[in-house]
Design a protein around this motif. Structure first.
Motif, PDB file in Angstrom:
ATOM      1  N   GLU A  35     -14.500  37.009 -43.251  1.00  0.00           N
ATOM      2  CA  GLU A  35     -13.287  37.113 -43.075  1.00  0.00           C
ATOM      3  C   GLU A  35     -12.294  37.267 -44.223  1.00  0.00           C
ATOM      4  N   ILE A  36     -11.139  38.430 -43.173  1.00  0.00           N
ATOM      5  CA  ILE A  36      -9.957  38.475 -43.669  1.00  0.00           C
ATOM      6  C   ILE A  36      -8.646  38.242 -44.133  1.00  0.00           C
ATOM      7  N   LEU A  37      -8.570  37.593 -45.006  1.00  0.00           N
ATOM      8  CA  LEU A  37      -7.643  36.035 -44.982  1.00  0.00           C
ATOM      9  C   LEU A  37      -5.392  37.533 -45.030  1.00  0.00           C
ATOM     10  N   HIS A  38      -5.989  38.636 -45.365  1.00  0.00           N
ATOM     11  CA  HIS A  38      -4.607  39.028 -45.121  1.00  0.00           C
ATOM     12  C   HIS A  38      -5.112  40.539 -44.592  1.00  0.00           C
ATOM     13  N   PRO A  39      -5.197  40.669 -43.568  1.00  0.00           N
ATOM     14  CA  PRO A  39      -5.741  42.656 -43.032  1.00  0.00           C
ATOM     15  C   PRO A  39      -4.241  43.537 -43.904  1.00  0.00           C
ATOM     16  N   GLU A  40      -2.911  42.780 -43.652  1.00  0.00           N
ATOM     17  CA  GLU A  40      -1.929  43.066 -43.796  1.00  0.00           C
ATOM     18  C   GLU A  40      -1.930  44.580 -45.421  1.00  0.00           C
ATOM     19  N   LYS A  41      -3.646  43.993 -46.077  1.00  0.00           N
ATOM     20  CA  LYS A  41      -3.663  44.536 -48.018  1.00  0.00           C
ATOM     21  C   LYS A  41      -4.514  45.020 -47.664  1.00  0.00           C
ATOM     22  N   VAL A  42      -5.316  45.933 -46.528  1.00  0.00           N
ATOM     23  CA  VAL A  42      -6.710  46.465 -46.098  1.00  0.00           C
ATOM     24  C   VAL A  42      -6.053  47.887 -46.146  1.00  0.00           C
ATOM     25  N   LEU A  43      -7.123  48.661 -46.994  1.00  0.00           N
ATOM     26  CA  LEU A  43      -7.675  49.985 -47.488  1.00  0.00           C
ATOM     27  C   LEU A  43      -9.195  49.688 -46.699  1.00  0.00           C
ATOM     28  N   LEU A  44      -9.287  50.782 -45.799  1.00  0.00           N
ATOM     29  CA  LEU A  44     -10.629  50.993 -45.775  1.00  0.00           C
ATOM     30  C   LEU A  44     -11.183  52.540 -46.374  1.00  0.00           C
ATOM     31  N   SER A  45     -12.267  51.681 -47.142  1.00  0.00           N
ATOM     32  CA  SER A  45     -13.100  53.087 -47.666  1.00  0.00           C
ATOM     33  C   SER A  45     -13.801  53.920 -46.648  1.00  0.00           C
ATOM     34  N   LEU A  46     -13.834  55.211 -46.376  1.00  0.00           N
ATOM     35  CA  LEU A  46     -15.189  55.603 -45.518  1.00  0.00           C
ATOM     36  C   LEU A  46     -15.683  56.924 -46.104  1.00  0.00           C
ATOM     37  N   PRO A  47     -16.295  56.800 -47.222  1.00  0.00           N
ATOM     38  CA  PRO A  47     -16.726  57.746 -48.354  1.00  0.00           C
ATOM     39  C   PRO A  47     -17.575  59.193 -47.513  1.00  0.00           C
ATOM     40  N   LYS A  64      -9.824  59.201 -49.448  1.00  0.00           N
ATOM     41  CA  LYS A  64      -8.889  58.190 -49.592  1.00  0.00           C
ATOM     42  C   LYS A  64      -8.946  57.303 -48.867  1.00  0.00           C
ATOM     43  N   PRO A  65      -8.798  56.503 -49.199  1.00  0.00           N
ATOM     44  CA  PRO A  65      -9.158  55.870 -47.731  1.00  0.00           C
ATOM     45  C   PRO A  65      -7.544  55.124 -46.620  1.00  0.00           C
ATOM     46  N   VAL A  66      -8.136  54.494 -45.621  1.00  0.00           N
ATOM     47  CA  VAL A  66      -7.182  53.745 -44.439  1.00  0.00           C
ATOM     48  C   VAL A  66      -6.834  53.373 -44.391  1.00  0.00           C
ATOM     49  N   VAL A 108      -3.480  55.223 -35.317  1.00  0.00           N
ATOM     50  CA  VAL A 108      -2.591  55.223 -36.202  1.00  0.00           C
ATOM     51  C   VAL A 108      -1.202  55.715 -35.609  1.00  0.00           C
ATOM     52  N   LYS A 109      -2.057  56.884 -34.881  1.00  0.00           N
ATOM     53  CA  LYS A 109      -1.203  57.984 -34.282  1.00  0.00           C
ATOM     54  C   LYS A 109      -0.102  57.116 -32.643  1.00  0.00           C
ATOM     55  N   ALA A 110      -1.298  56.291 -32.301  1.00  0.00           N
ATOM     56  CA  ALA A 110      -0.675  55.462 -31.247  1.00  0.00           C
ATOM     57  C   ALA A 110      -0.024  54.462 -31.943  1.00  0.00           C
ATOM     58  N   PHE A 111      -0.050  54.040 -32.343  1.00  0.00           N
ATOM     59  CA  PHE A 111       1.006  52.727 -33.218  1.00  0.00           C
ATOM     60  C   PHE A 111       2.353  53.357 -33.507  1.00  0.00           C
ATOM     61  N   ASP A 112       2.028  54.403 -34.263  1.00  0.00           N
ATOM     62  CA  ASP A 112       3.323  55.219 -34.741  1.00  0.00           C
ATOM     63  C   ASP A 112       4.154  55.378 -33.784  1.00  0.00           C
ATOM     64  N   TRP A 113       3.901  56.056 -32.898  1.00  0.00           N
ATOM     65  CA  TRP A 113       4.450  56.630 -31.437  1.00  0.00           C
ATOM     66  C   TRP A 113       4.995  55.647 -30.604  1.00  0.00           C
ATOM     67  N   LEU A 114       4.259  54.140 -30.603  1.00  0.00           N
ATOM     68  CA  LEU A 114       4.528  52.975 -30.299  1.00  0.00           C
ATOM     69  C   LEU A 114       6.255  52.486 -30.778  1.00  0.00           C
ATOM     70  N   ASP A 115       5.715  52.259 -32.340  1.00  0.00           N
ATOM     71  CA  ASP A 115       7.049  51.880 -33.353  1.00  0.00           C
ATOM     72  C   ASP A 115       8.197  53.037 -33.020  1.00  0.00           C
ATOM     73  N   ALA A 116       7.580  54.079 -32.661  1.00  0.00           N
ATOM     74  CA  ALA A 116       8.955  54.565 -32.794  1.00  0.00           C
ATOM     75  C   ALA A 116       9.882  54.740 -31.782  1.00  0.00           C
ATOM     76  N   ASN A 117       8.976  54.160 -30.422  1.00  0.00           N
ATOM     77  CA  ASN A 117      10.000  54.489 -29.257  1.00  0.00           C
ATOM     78  C   ASN A 117      10.064  53.027 -28.859  1.00  0.00           C
ATOM     79  N   HIS A 118      10.318  52.226 -29.438  1.00  0.00           N
ATOM     80  CA  HIS A 118      11.016  50.702 -29.376  1.00  0.00           C
ATOM     81  C   HIS A 118      10.101  49.628 -28.508  1.00  0.00           C
TER      82      HIS A 118
END
Length: 160
Positions: free
Chosen positions: A23-35, A41-43, A109-119
């Motif tokens: 269980e991840i208590l703080h998902p806002e802190k996660v950088l995901l390593s995909l070697p 570098k992690p996402v 990430v691209k979708a979130f970036d666009w959604l945030d930039a476009n209100h």
């Protein structure tokens, strides 16, 4: 517009896929390593929990150390924390290769970036907000195709 000095660095935790069963208590802190992907570098998937993130510019994180994307700490959104926690659970059990996971996360990430930039930062808050955001994003993708800025297959993949 947000001034650069309003962004803050934040504590982060680099996790590998094998760590995601817990269980991840703080998902806002996660950088995901995909070697197994071509990513060095992690996402920074945790940054998506914030509606206000510094712009990702090519080369912003090219030094040798791992860094989390700066965010406006007050823009943390509860619905996004839940979404990212569930997304990480899906990554843990998906059975997909790191390269496939990396591709999916890049599109998210691209979708979130666009959604945030476009209100449309609140797109997870209600069904109505989600529908409005989906329609707006689909219209954007269609416009990109019509203007020759995106291939149909790319837009289709990003719409999912």
């Amino acid at each position: 517009m947000i001034k650069e000095d309003m962004y803050s660095s934040r504590a982060f935790l680099v996790l590998a896929r094998r760590d995601l069963g817990l269980e991840i208590l703080h998902p806002e802190k996660v950088l995901l390593s995909l070697p197994g992907s071509d990513r060095a570098k992690p996402v920074d998937i945790g940054s998506l929990c914030f509606s206000q993130r510094a712009t990702r510019k090519a080369g912003w994180n090219t030094n040798g150390e791992i860094q989390a994307l700066p965010v406006v700490l007050d823009s943390l959104m509860g619905q996004r924390r839940e979404f990212i926690a569930r997304l990480l659970d899906m990554v843990a059990v998906s059975g997909l290769r790191d390269t496939s996971i990396n591709t999916q996360l890049t599109d998210i990430v691209k979708a979130f970036d666009w959604l945030d930039a476009n209100h449309h930062s609140n797109f997870l808050s209600t069904e109505v907000a989600a529908e409005k955001a989906y329609i707006a994003y689909t219209d954007y993708l269609y416009h990109q195709i019509q203007n020759g800025k995106m291939a149909v297959n790319t837009a289709s993949k990003r719409q999912k």
